[in-house]
Design an enzyme around this catalytic site. Structure first.
Site, PDB file in Angstrom:
ATOM      1  N   LYS A  93       0.826  -1.210   0.000  1.00 22.50           N
ATOM      2  CA  LYS A  93       0.000   0.000   0.000  1.00 22.50           C
ATOM      3  C   LYS A  93       0.865   1.268   0.000  1.00 22.50           C
ATOM      4  O   LYS A  93       2.070   1.211   0.277  1.00 22.50           O
ATOM      5  CB  LYS A  93      -0.935  -0.036   1.212  1.00 22.50           C
ATOM      6  CG  LYS A  93      -1.954  -1.183   1.169  1.00 22.50           C
ATOM      7  CD  LYS A  93      -2.967  -1.030   2.288  1.00 22.50           C
ATOM      8  CE  LYS A  93      -3.995  -2.148   2.270  1.00 22.50           C
ATOM      9  NZ  LYS A  93      -5.045  -1.934   3.296  1.00 22.50           N
ATOM     10  N   TYR A  97     -12.248  -1.967  -4.033  1.00 27.35           N
ATOM     11  CA  TYR A  97     -12.796  -2.214  -2.686  1.00 27.35           C
ATOM     12  C   TYR A  97     -14.325  -2.141  -2.670  1.00 27.35           C
ATOM     13  O   TYR A  97     -14.913  -1.872  -1.620  1.00 27.35           O
ATOM     14  CB  TYR A  97     -12.212  -1.209  -1.696  1.00 27.35           C
ATOM     15  CG  TYR A  97     -10.826  -1.573  -1.182  1.00 27.35           C
ATOM     16  CD1 TYR A  97     -10.619  -2.701  -0.385  1.00 27.35           C
ATOM     17  CD2 TYR A  97      -9.723  -0.785  -1.467  1.00 27.35           C
ATOM     18  CE1 TYR A  97      -9.372  -3.034   0.097  1.00 27.35           C
ATOM     19  CE2 TYR A  97      -8.451  -1.116  -0.989  1.00 27.35           C
ATOM     20  CZ  TYR A  97      -8.290  -2.236  -0.210  1.00 27.35           C
ATOM     21  OH  TYR A  97      -7.057  -2.569   0.284  1.00 27.35           O
ATOM     22  N   PHE A 123     -15.657   3.479   6.797  1.00 27.48           N
ATOM     23  CA  PHE A 123     -14.269   3.817   6.468  1.00 27.48           C
ATOM     24  C   PHE A 123     -13.994   3.808   4.962  1.00 27.48           C
ATOM     25  O   PHE A 123     -12.857   3.985   4.540  1.00 27.48           O
ATOM     26  CB  PHE A 123     -13.292   2.864   7.178  1.00 27.48           C
ATOM     27  CG  PHE A 123     -13.526   1.405   6.898  1.00 27.48           C
ATOM     28  CD1 PHE A 123     -13.007   0.795   5.759  1.00 27.48           C
ATOM     29  CD2 PHE A 123     -14.260   0.626   7.781  1.00 27.48           C
ATOM     30  CE1 PHE A 123     -13.223  -0.548   5.493  1.00 27.48           C
ATOM     31  CE2 PHE A 123     -14.484  -0.723   7.531  1.00 27.48           C
ATOM     32  CZ  PHE A 123     -13.956  -1.304   6.372  1.00 27.48           C
ATOM     33  N   ARG A 132      -1.803 -14.313   4.403  1.00 19.23           N
ATOM     34  CA  ARG A 132      -2.517 -13.669   5.519  1.00 19.23           C
ATOM     35  C   ARG A 132      -1.761 -13.846   6.830  1.00 19.23           C
ATOM     36  O   ARG A 132      -1.737 -12.947   7.672  1.00 19.23           O
ATOM     37  CB  ARG A 132      -3.947 -14.195   5.605  1.00 19.23           C
ATOM     38  CG  ARG A 132      -4.758 -13.783   4.374  1.00 19.23           C
ATOM     39  CD  ARG A 132      -6.171 -14.312   4.400  1.00 19.23           C
ATOM     40  NE  ARG A 132      -6.983 -13.697   5.428  1.00 19.23           N
ATOM     41  CZ  ARG A 132      -7.515 -12.477   5.329  1.00 19.23           C
ATOM     42  NH1 ARG A 132      -7.298 -11.742   4.257  1.00 19.23           N
ATOM     43  NH2 ARG A 132      -8.257 -11.995   6.300  1.00 19.23           N
ATOM     44  N   THR A 178      -5.317  -7.346  10.523  1.00 22.33           N
ATOM     45  CA  THR A 178      -5.616  -6.092   9.811  1.00 22.33           C
ATOM     46  C   THR A 178      -5.166  -4.870  10.609  1.00 22.33           C
ATOM     47  O   THR A 178      -4.602  -3.926  10.064  1.00 22.33           O
ATOM     48  CB  THR A 178      -7.139  -5.995   9.547  1.00 22.33           C
ATOM     49  OG1 THR A 178      -7.547  -7.162   8.826  1.00 22.33           O
ATOM     50  CG2 THR A 178      -7.481  -4.764   8.731  1.00 22.33           C
ATOM     51  N   ARG A 189       2.618  -6.389   9.044  1.00 18.87           N
ATOM     52  CA  ARG A 189       1.890  -5.238   9.604  1.00 18.87           C
ATOM     53  C   ARG A 189       2.464  -4.818  10.955  1.00 18.87           C
ATOM     54  O   ARG A 189       2.497  -3.630  11.272  1.00 18.87           O
ATOM     55  CB  ARG A 189       0.398  -5.556   9.678  1.00 18.87           C
ATOM     56  CG  ARG A 189      -0.251  -5.488   8.284  1.00 18.87           C
ATOM     57  CD  ARG A 189      -1.641  -6.026   8.294  1.00 18.87           C
ATOM     58  NE  ARG A 189      -2.346  -5.789   7.030  1.00 18.87           N
ATOM     59  CZ  ARG A 189      -3.355  -6.530   6.620  1.00 18.87           C
ATOM     60  NH1 ARG A 189      -3.792  -7.550   7.355  1.00 18.87           N
ATOM     61  NH2 ARG A 189      -3.942  -6.261   5.479  1.00 18.87           N
ATOM     62  N   ASN A 225      -2.161   0.203   6.686  1.00 19.16           N
ATOM     63  CA  ASN A 225      -1.650  -1.057   7.234  1.00 19.16           C
ATOM     64  C   ASN A 225      -0.732  -1.833   6.284  1.00 19.16           C
ATOM     65  O   ASN A 225      -0.646  -3.053   6.337  1.00 19.16           O
ATOM     66  CB  ASN A 225      -2.809  -1.929   7.739  1.00 19.16           C
ATOM     67  CG  ASN A 225      -3.777  -2.339   6.651  1.00 19.16           C
ATOM     68  OD1 ASN A 225      -3.650  -1.899   5.520  1.00 19.16           O
ATOM     69  ND2 ASN A 225      -4.714  -3.202   6.996  1.00 19.16           N
ATOM     70  N   HIS A 231      -2.200  -5.444   1.568  1.00 22.45           N
ATOM     71  CA  HIS A 231      -3.515  -6.081   1.404  1.00 22.45           C
ATOM     72  C   HIS A 231      -3.282  -7.491   0.881  1.00 22.45           C
ATOM     73  O   HIS A 231      -2.336  -7.719   0.119  1.00 22.45           O
ATOM     74  CB  HIS A 231      -4.369  -5.312   0.390  1.00 22.45           C
ATOM     75  CG  HIS A 231      -5.571  -6.092  -0.073  1.00 22.45           C
ATOM     76  ND1 HIS A 231      -6.734  -6.136   0.657  1.00 22.45           N
ATOM     77  CD2 HIS A 231      -5.757  -6.892  -1.153  1.00 22.45           C
ATOM     78  CE1 HIS A 231      -7.593  -6.933   0.023  1.00 22.45           C
ATOM     79  NE2 HIS A 231      -7.022  -7.404  -1.073  1.00 22.45           N
ATOM     80  N   GLU A 253      -9.761 -10.319  -7.679  1.00 23.17           N
ATOM     81  CA  GLU A 253      -8.762  -9.265  -7.433  1.00 23.17           C
ATOM     82  C   GLU A 253      -7.580  -9.375  -8.404  1.00 23.17           C
ATOM     83  O   GLU A 253      -7.065  -8.361  -8.872  1.00 23.17           O
ATOM     84  CB  GLU A 253      -8.280  -9.338  -5.981  1.00 23.17           C
ATOM     85  CG  GLU A 253      -9.370  -8.920  -4.996  1.00 23.17           C
ATOM     86  CD  GLU A 253      -8.925  -8.943  -3.554  1.00 23.17           C
ATOM     87  OE1 GLU A 253      -9.751  -8.624  -2.688  1.00 23.17           O
ATOM     88  OE2 GLU A 253      -7.748  -9.276  -3.272  1.00 23.17           O
TER      89      GLU A 253
HETATM   90  P1  CMP Z   1      -7.485  -4.539   3.606  1.00 26.66           P
HETATM   91  O1  CMP Z   1      -7.019  -5.911   3.921  1.00 26.66           O
HETATM   92  O2  CMP Z   1      -6.851  -3.826   2.492  1.00 26.66           O
HETATM   93  O3  CMP Z   1      -9.060  -4.579   3.349  1.00 26.66           O
HETATM   94  C1  CMP Z   1      -9.916  -3.497   3.635  1.00 26.66           C
HETATM   95  C2  CMP Z   1      -9.220  -2.407   4.370  1.00 26.66           C
HETATM   96  O4  CMP Z   1     -10.057  -1.502   5.032  1.00 26.66           O
HETATM   97  C3  CMP Z   1      -8.349  -2.993   5.469  1.00 26.66           C
HETATM   98  O5  CMP Z   1      -7.263  -3.641   4.923  1.00 26.66           O
HETATM   99  C4  CMP Z   1      -8.053  -1.762   6.299  1.00 26.66           C
HETATM  100  O6  CMP Z   1      -6.902  -1.080   5.844  1.00 26.66           O
HETATM  101  C5  CMP Z   1      -9.281  -0.918   6.051  1.00 26.66           C
HETATM  102  N1  CMP Z   1     -10.063  -0.850   7.259  1.00 26.66           N
HETATM  103  C6  CMP Z   1     -10.709  -1.846   7.873  1.00 26.66           C
HETATM  104  N2  CMP Z   1     -11.312  -1.388   8.986  1.00 26.66           N
HETATM  105  C7  CMP Z   1     -11.039  -0.079   9.050  1.00 26.66           C
HETATM  106  C8  CMP Z   1     -11.377   0.937   9.967  1.00 26.66           C
HETATM  107  N3  CMP Z   1     -12.129   0.676  11.041  1.00 26.66           N
HETATM  108  N4  CMP Z   1     -10.912   2.172   9.744  1.00 26.66           N
HETATM  109  C9  CMP Z   1     -10.168   2.435   8.641  1.00 26.66           C
HETATM  110  N5  CMP Z   1      -9.809   1.504   7.726  1.00 26.66           N
HETATM  111  C10 CMP Z   1     -10.242   0.259   7.950  1.00 26.66           C
END
Ligand code: CMP
Length: 137
Positions: free
Chosen positions: A9, A49, A57, A85, A91, A102, A112, A115, A126
């Site tokens: 990212k 997404y 979010f 994962r 996450t 992470r 984070n 992905h 994807e």
């Molecule tokens: P990712 O695995 O890319 O999939 C969806 C993304 O949404 C996740 O990683 C986070 O970066 C983001 N995400 C999930 N929950 C939240 C949250 N509460 N606030 C902001 N971003 C979020």
């Protein structure tokens, strides 16, 4: 043999962690079957997404994902989806296990570092969002 989509990212790209993250996947036995650096538009981030559209979010997430370049990759190997994962960690970096990407490189749940696809069906969707057949080898 399984394939999964991985994204480094914008935060991790900006912090110069591309090499460390790619090396980690290779050290863990995953092979890079496709790779490209991209700067997503807001609309492309929203498309990627789309499953999260409507979440509180979503705006923040798609602003962030279009804020700078990413590296999109296809990781290939036995159990690649689950392995990726595990290597990424939770996450929320605050909850990620020691040694995970992470935990090492991410600052917050929103920013984070990486992905990874969460299931075979999403991995297929994807991967096809970013790669055509001739780019996978
Ligand atoms: P990712 O695995 O890319 O999939 C969806 C993304 O949404 C996740 O990683 C986070 O970066 C983001 N995400 C999930 N929950 C939240 C949250 N509460 N606030 C902001 N971003 C979020």
């Amino acid at each position: 043999m399984e394939r999964t989509l991985s994204i480094i990212k914008p935060d991790a790209v900006k912090n110069n962690y591309i090499g460390k993250i790619v090396a980690r996947f290779e050290e863990e036995g995953l092979r890079i079957a496709g790779m490209r650096k991209v700067h997503l538009s807001k609309r492309e981030a929203e498309g990627f997404y789309a499953v999260h559209a409507g979440r509180p979010f979503f705006g923040e997430l798609t602003d962030f994902m279009s804020s700078g370049p990413c590296v999109v990759m296809i990781l290939e190997g036995d159990n690649a989806i689950l392995r990726n994962r595990e290597i990424m960690g939770a996450t929320n970096p605050a909850e990620a296990a020691e040694g995970t990407i992470r935990k090492l490189y991410a600052a917050s749940i929103g920013e984070n570092a990486v992905h990874g696809s969460d299931a075979p069906e999403t991995a297929a969707v994807e991967i096809s969002y970013f790669f055509r057949a001739t780019e996978i080898n």
